[in-house]
Write a protein that holds these residues in place. Structure first.
Motif, short mmCIF file in Angstrom:
data_model
loop_
_atom_site.label_atom_id
_atom_site.label_comp_id
_atom_site.label_asym_id
_atom_site.label_seq_id
_atom_site.Cartn_x
_atom_site.Cartn_y
_atom_site.Cartn_z
N ALA A 242 1.31 -1.27 -0.10
CA ALA A 242 -0.03 0.39 0.08
C ALA A 242 1.11 0.76 0.00
N THR A 243 0.71 2.38 -0.90
CA THR A 243 1.50 3.20 -0.79
C THR A 243 0.43 4.60 -1.09
N ALA A 244 0.66 5.44 0.10
CA ALA A 244 -0.43 6.17 0.91
C ALA A 244 -0.87 7.63 -0.54
N GLY A 245 -2.39 7.31 -0.41
CA GLY A 245 -3.06 8.67 -1.01
C GLY A 245 -3.07 7.76 -2.15
N ARG A 246 -2.89 6.51 -2.56
CA ARG A 246 -3.27 5.65 -3.28
C ARG A 246 -4.09 4.57 -3.36
#
Length: 476
Positions: free
Chosen positions: A97-101
């Motif tokens: 997981a990547t923040a903002g996505r």
């Protein structure tokens, strides 16, 4: 002859290893002494014969009989092929997981939160999968969840707590909920359902208003142990009055009614600090004292008490309390703590970043000691640890500690011996947060809290990863 682990190691390194082992019978401070002869049951004396003398009492242990887990045997680190992160050979890594996505395609527009922090894994009994929950140390804060299938596929992502403030770490409960802690002066503890929705979340002000960091629940004593991220902070426990139905319908502790207390190490009351590491490295007795004005922010209570009385508020001072986790031993595997009443059932490990220490608290015997510190237990060829932070205990008994600052390592703590390095994120400038294992120990989740997501130049918003652990390193 009782001898501590440290003394044994010193004797061995001086050059008398074999002699040292012979002198102490190969034992340690926590080992039961060998019985002479060829074993078997003792022989009853015959009529008129005197009874054999009782064995002499064992001297009190100076250290808890703790053992390292299988991750203490890991080898050197190699490039994982993911974001330059270094991991041991035979381990594997993936970004989940990547923040903002959106973590999952078709995830109904849910974006992974900024500044991911403390987390935990919850099994899903229906299909053998699991959920990883992660706090957001942002304003507003909250908690996000990643839902995995039994084969590790990422199925879904969703929020379970919203519109709170700077949620740092927390703790999993035995009844399957997540306690999310606000790290602000009047911070609260929120209880969330990992498979639920934000509307199910509940706050529990009775657990204290302070800069909450992390929490750990012990059902046997109906308590929640909590750290406080302040330079003059305390170690707290909330003693519940009993059991109730939790937000997920299962039986849990009543978190709205009980007593808030602080830990006091014998000889260090009213805000005193254990400066001397030679003292802290050995077992000290502790007790619990009721917190003053538990309905008020505790940092303000301490300040007002000092101003009005000229002395510190109750409790020993712990500098910057961080991660906390409990290790349990089942019946039949509980080693006796020499000289004390109870065998080792439950030990609370917690970190204090202000002095880079990891503490071990024996809940039943009410004993505490430092089991890791930078003055004595540095890693060969490695820089000293900087700002020990979140920690977790693996299902096989490994204590894994995350580090902030320039090095950004996951450390495998070997009690009273040099640590091992499990993982390194090059570059620094972030925090390594949220380490949490699946129930079988096969996967470890963690985040680089301020890793660049590449959204707007070098915007530091955070990434969450999964480390796969080979079977040889997850068996107890």
């Amino acid at each position: 002859m009782a001898i501590s682990r440290r003394t044994l190691l010193q004797m061995m390194f001086v050059g008398g290893g074999a002699a040292a082992l012979a002198a102490c019978g190969g034992g340690s401070s926590g080992s039961a002494p060998e019985q002479g002869g060829g074993g078997g049951d003792p022989v009853d004396p015959g009529p008129g014969e005197p009874s054999p003398p009782s064995p002499p009492p064992q001297p009190p242990a100076r250290e808890l009989p703790l053992k390292a887990g299988p991750l203490a045997n890991i080898g050197p680190l190699v490039d994982s092929g993911v974001d330059g992160i270094l991991i041991p050979e035979a381990f594997s890594l993936r970004l989940v997981a990547t923040a903002g996505r959106q973590p999952v395609a078709g995830g109904l527009g849910y974006l992974w939160h900024w500044l991911p922090d403390g987390g935990a894994v919850f099994p899903v009994e229906d299909d053998g999968g699991w959920v990883y929950v992660s706090n957001s140390e942002f304003l507003p804060g909250g908690v996000g969840a990643l839902r995995f299938a039994a084969n590790g596929d990422l199925l879904d992502a969703y929020p379970i707590l919203q519109n709170t403030r700077v949620n740092c770490a927390g703790g999993a409960t035995p009844w399957g909920t997540w306690l999310s802690c606000e790290e602000i002066q009047d911070g609260k503890v929120y209880e969330c359902d990992p498979r639920g929705t934000p509307r199910l979340a509940q706050s529990h002000p009775a657990m204290g208003l302070f800069k909450h960091e992390a929490a750990a629940v012990d059902m046997a004593t109906s308590t929640v142990i909590m750290t406080e991220d302040e330079g003059d902070g305390r170690l707290y426990r909330f003693v519940s009055v009993g059991k109730v139905s939790a937000v997920n319908g299962r039986e849990g502790l009543d978190l709205d009614n009980g007593t808030l207390q602080v830990l006091e190490v014998e000889g260090y009351p009213n805000g005193a600090y254990i400066e001397d590491l030679d003292v802290a490295r050995h077992i000290q007795r502790v007790s619990w004292v009721d917190a003053l004005s538990p309905e008020k922010p505790q940092s303000k209570v301490r300040e007002d008490h000092q101003n009005s009385t000229g002395e510190g508020a109750p409790g020993t001072r712990f500098k910057g309390g961080e991660g906390i986790w409990i290790q349990y031993w089942p019946e039949g595997e509980q080693e006796q703590v020499s000289g004390f009443e109870h065998p080792l059932r439950a030990v609370v490990f917690f970190a204090t970043k202000g002095d880079n220490r990891v503490w071990a608290l024996d809940l039943d015997n009410e004993l505490i000691e430092v089991v890791f510190d930078n003055e004595q237990l540095t890693v060969s060829g490695e820089a000293k640890f900087d700002d020990v932070d979140n920690l977790v205990v693996s299902p096989a008994g490994d204590v894994v500690v995350a580090e902030d600052g320039d090095e950004m390592r996951l450390m495998v703590m070997v009690p009273n011996q040099p640590a091992r390095i499990l993982l390194r994120i090059p570059g620094g400038g972030s925090e390594l947060t949220g380490p949490a294992f699946t129930a079988d120990g096969s996967r470890l989740y963690f985040s680089s809290q301020r890793a660049s997501a590449g959204l707007t130049g070098l915007l530091p918003v955070g990434k969450t990863y999964e480390l796969t652990v080979p079977e040889a390193f997850r068996m107890g």
